[in-house]
Design an enzyme around this catalytic site. Structure first.
Site, PDB file in Angstrom:
ATOM      1  N   TYR A  59      -8.958   5.360   7.870  1.00  0.00           N
ATOM      2  CA  TYR A  59      -9.047   5.641   9.310  1.00  0.00           C
ATOM      3  C   TYR A  59     -10.025   6.799   9.472  1.00  0.00           C
ATOM      4  O   TYR A  59      -9.805   7.878   8.908  1.00  0.00           O
ATOM      5  CB  TYR A  59      -7.695   6.075   9.865  1.00  0.00           C
ATOM      6  CG  TYR A  59      -6.638   4.989   9.953  1.00  0.00           C
ATOM      7  CD1 TYR A  59      -6.444   4.266  11.129  1.00  0.00           C
ATOM      8  CD2 TYR A  59      -5.799   4.702   8.881  1.00  0.00           C
ATOM      9  CE1 TYR A  59      -5.455   3.281  11.228  1.00  0.00           C
ATOM     10  CE2 TYR A  59      -4.804   3.723   8.967  1.00  0.00           C
ATOM     11  CZ  TYR A  59      -4.653   3.016  10.150  1.00  0.00           C
ATOM     12  OH  TYR A  59      -3.670   2.056  10.249  1.00  0.00           O
ATOM     13  N   PRO A  81      -3.757  -0.157  18.825  1.00  0.00           N
ATOM     14  CA  PRO A  81      -3.531  -0.612  17.442  1.00  0.00           C
ATOM     15  C   PRO A  81      -3.640   0.473  16.371  1.00  0.00           C
ATOM     16  O   PRO A  81      -3.321   0.219  15.209  1.00  0.00           O
ATOM     17  CB  PRO A  81      -4.616  -1.682  17.235  1.00  0.00           C
ATOM     18  CG  PRO A  81      -5.637  -1.424  18.283  1.00  0.00           C
ATOM     19  CD  PRO A  81      -4.946  -0.776  19.420  1.00  0.00           C
ATOM     20  N   HIS A 123       0.844  -1.201   0.000  1.00  0.00           N
ATOM     21  CA  HIS A 123       0.000   0.000   0.000  1.00  0.00           C
ATOM     22  C   HIS A 123       0.876   1.245   0.000  1.00  0.00           C
ATOM     23  O   HIS A 123       1.758   1.378   0.844  1.00  0.00           O
ATOM     24  CB  HIS A 123      -0.920   0.009   1.226  1.00  0.00           C
ATOM     25  CG  HIS A 123      -2.134  -0.844   1.065  1.00  0.00           C
ATOM     26  ND1 HIS A 123      -3.280  -0.657   1.791  1.00  0.00           N
ATOM     27  CD2 HIS A 123      -2.381  -1.888   0.222  1.00  0.00           C
ATOM     28  CE1 HIS A 123      -4.187  -1.551   1.424  1.00  0.00           C
ATOM     29  NE2 HIS A 123      -3.660  -2.316   0.483  1.00  0.00           N
ATOM     30  N   LYS A 161       1.465  -0.588  15.046  1.00  0.00           N
ATOM     31  CA  LYS A 161       2.874  -0.698  15.428  1.00  0.00           C
ATOM     32  C   LYS A 161       3.224  -1.956  16.247  1.00  0.00           C
ATOM     33  O   LYS A 161       4.403  -2.288  16.375  1.00  0.00           O
ATOM     34  CB  LYS A 161       3.296   0.528  16.260  1.00  0.00           C
ATOM     35  CG  LYS A 161       3.364   1.799  15.461  1.00  0.00           C
ATOM     36  CD  LYS A 161       4.640   1.870  14.654  1.00  0.00           C
ATOM     37  CE  LYS A 161       4.592   2.912  13.578  1.00  0.00           C
ATOM     38  NZ  LYS A 161       4.373   2.414  12.234  1.00  0.00           N
ATOM     39  N   TYR A 194       4.387   6.301  10.258  1.00  0.00           N
ATOM     40  CA  TYR A 194       3.507   5.196   9.856  1.00  0.00           C
ATOM     41  C   TYR A 194       4.290   4.109   9.111  1.00  0.00           C
ATOM     42  O   TYR A 194       4.094   2.922   9.357  1.00  0.00           O
ATOM     43  CB  TYR A 194       2.348   5.724   8.997  1.00  0.00           C
ATOM     44  CG  TYR A 194       1.251   4.695   8.807  1.00  0.00           C
ATOM     45  CD1 TYR A 194       0.231   4.562   9.748  1.00  0.00           C
ATOM     46  CD2 TYR A 194       1.241   3.854   7.709  1.00  0.00           C
ATOM     47  CE1 TYR A 194      -0.767   3.611   9.597  1.00  0.00           C
ATOM     48  CE2 TYR A 194       0.249   2.899   7.541  1.00  0.00           C
ATOM     49  CZ  TYR A 194      -0.762   2.787   8.486  1.00  0.00           C
ATOM     50  OH  TYR A 194      -1.746   1.834   8.333  1.00  0.00           O
TER      51      TYR A 194
END
Ligand code: RFL
Ligand code: PHB
Length: 389
Positions: free
Chosen positions: A200, A292, A72, A296, A383
């Protein structure tokens, strides 16, 4: 029985450590309290950083991940009903790999069986002993017989509720913790994902996440109350709640179906310091927990054991100081991932006690973020994962 490293726990941390040590020619035995089927049945992480991908490649278990995993290049943030893309590739030159923890674990288990290293599954009453002296050992009961594995070092890879951290005398360990006032209700279903990248979402009804395991299997989460129970959520109720939290165009596109798995996970930030006590080393969830939101947990488990394997290699190559650095090196990375996960969690969830001021602070931060390349770069760097030192 004698080995060089006794590893407690056959989750991703323990199995990857076993594979890294095997590759370095270091003998190791894994002791796990559950069955392989039980370990594979836990539906957890879905996103791998490049550091984790590289470690899996190094030990030669990357073939299926590269064939079936989904690279991604970005993800979407939703607030006030609008989607905004965070272009990971454009901002950092890096991407993440969407490949389930179950598959990582299966690949590592198959590899361990192929190379013939010993694993004891369904070990009961596991005890870690003697790590403050020169003769550490791990003992356990299997099929009614008590066994003892003597070793040079113990690697405590037995997760948050394991026996390793719990065996350290209270005065020798410092623990830092934040418990969040909500959980995540997760559903796995064989339906195509609503979008080709993760979404998200910050909504008036609480956080939502649209993730996936493949082009035909979706993983969705909605923020729920801590005293909620899975039994309160029929599949229909879950899909309705998710639809209500998705932007309108995605809600219309959402394909629903029977759930394969449904569970509630509490959210916690936790760090135990140091990560070494004499001849006992902690790695992964045994030493730290992140909520979560930042994806990570599994990645930190992988980077911990990457560092730990390197320290053991140095030790056996004759550099007695090799193992001295593990705790400080690992914690430097852990605290940064803790900060990112806490920040992302704080910005995206509904905190009832924060009131309208707190709500506006979140929206202002999100609005700043999507308008600032500098802020997006900081988010994207974290990220995709910070370097392994
Ligand atoms: P694990 O996976 O908990 O494995 C520990 C193993 O030790 C065994 N054990 C014992 N064995 C012997 N004796 C004892 N006394 C023992 N006590 C326990 C257990 O049976 C188990 O097999 O820890 P490890 O290896 O450190 O791995 C950590 C990861 O599992 C965890 O951090 C991630 O799943 C967190 N996480 C995510 N991480 C990511 O990097 N990306 C994600 O996208 C992501 N999503 C998630 C997540 C965790 C979630 N939940 C349910 C907490 C999503 C969710 C919902
Ligand atoms: C998941 O797919 O389970 C997942 C993905 C991203 C996260 C957390 C969980 O941040």
């Amino acid at each position: 029985m004698r080995t060089q490293i006794a590893i407690v726990g056959a989750g991703p941390a323990g199995l990857l450590l076993g594979a890294l040590l095997h590759r370095a020619g270091i003998d190791n035995v894994i002791i796990e309290q559950r069955s392989p089927e039980y370990v594979l049945g836990r539906i957890r992480a879905g996103v791998l950083e490049q550091v984790a991908v590289d470690l899996l490649d190094q030990v030669g278990v990357g073939r299926r991940m590269h064939a079936e995993g989904l690279p991604h290049d970005g993800f979407d943030l939703v607030f006030e009903g609008q989607r905004h893309r965070i272009d990971l590739q454009g901002l950092t030159g890096k991407r993440v790999m969407v490949y389930g923890q179950t598959e990582v674990t299966r690949d590592l288990m198959d590899h361990r069986a192929d190379v013939g290293r010993t694993t004891f599954y369904e070990a009961q009453d596991v005890a870690v002993e003697g790590f403050d002296g020169d003769a550490p050992s791990v003992s356990f009961t299997k099929d009614g017989v008590r066994h003892s594995v003597e070793c040079d070092f113990i690697a405590g890879c037995d997760g948050f509720h394991g026996v390793s951290r719990a065996s350290v005398p209270a005065g020798a360990i410092r623990q830092h913790e934040k418990v969040y006032p909500f959980g995540w209700l997760g559903v796995l279903a064989d339906v195509p994902p609503v979008h080709h990248e993760l979404i998200y979402g910050h909504t008036e009804r609480g956080f939502m996440l649209a993730s996936m395991r493949s082009h035909t299997r979706s993983r969705y989460y909605v923020q729920c109350s801590l005293d909620d129970h899975v039994e309160n959520w029929s599949d229909e109720a879950f899909w309705n709640e998710l639809r209500a939290r998705l932007p309108a165009e995605d809600a219309e596109r959402l394909v629903t179906g029977p759930s394969i798995e449904k569970s509630i996970a509490p959210l916690r930030s936790f760090v135990a310091e140091p990560m070494r006590f004499g001849r006992l080393f902690l790695a992964g969830d045994a030493a730290h927990i992140v909520p979560p939101t930042g994806a990570k947990g599994l990645n930190l488990a992988a980077s911990d054991v990457g560092l730990l394997a390197r320290c053991f290699e140095e030790h056996y190559r004759g550099n007695a100081g090799g193992i001295e650095h593990y705790s400080a090196l690992a914690l430097a990375r852990v605290w940064k991932a803790e900060r990112f996960s806490w920040w992302f969690t704080s910005m995206m969830h509904r905190f009832p006690e924060n009131g309208s001021f707190g709500h506006h602070m979140q929206l202002a931060e999100l609005s700043y973020l999507v308008g600032s390349k500098a802020a997006q770069t900081a988010m994207a760097e974290n990220y995709v994962g910070l370097p392994l030192n």
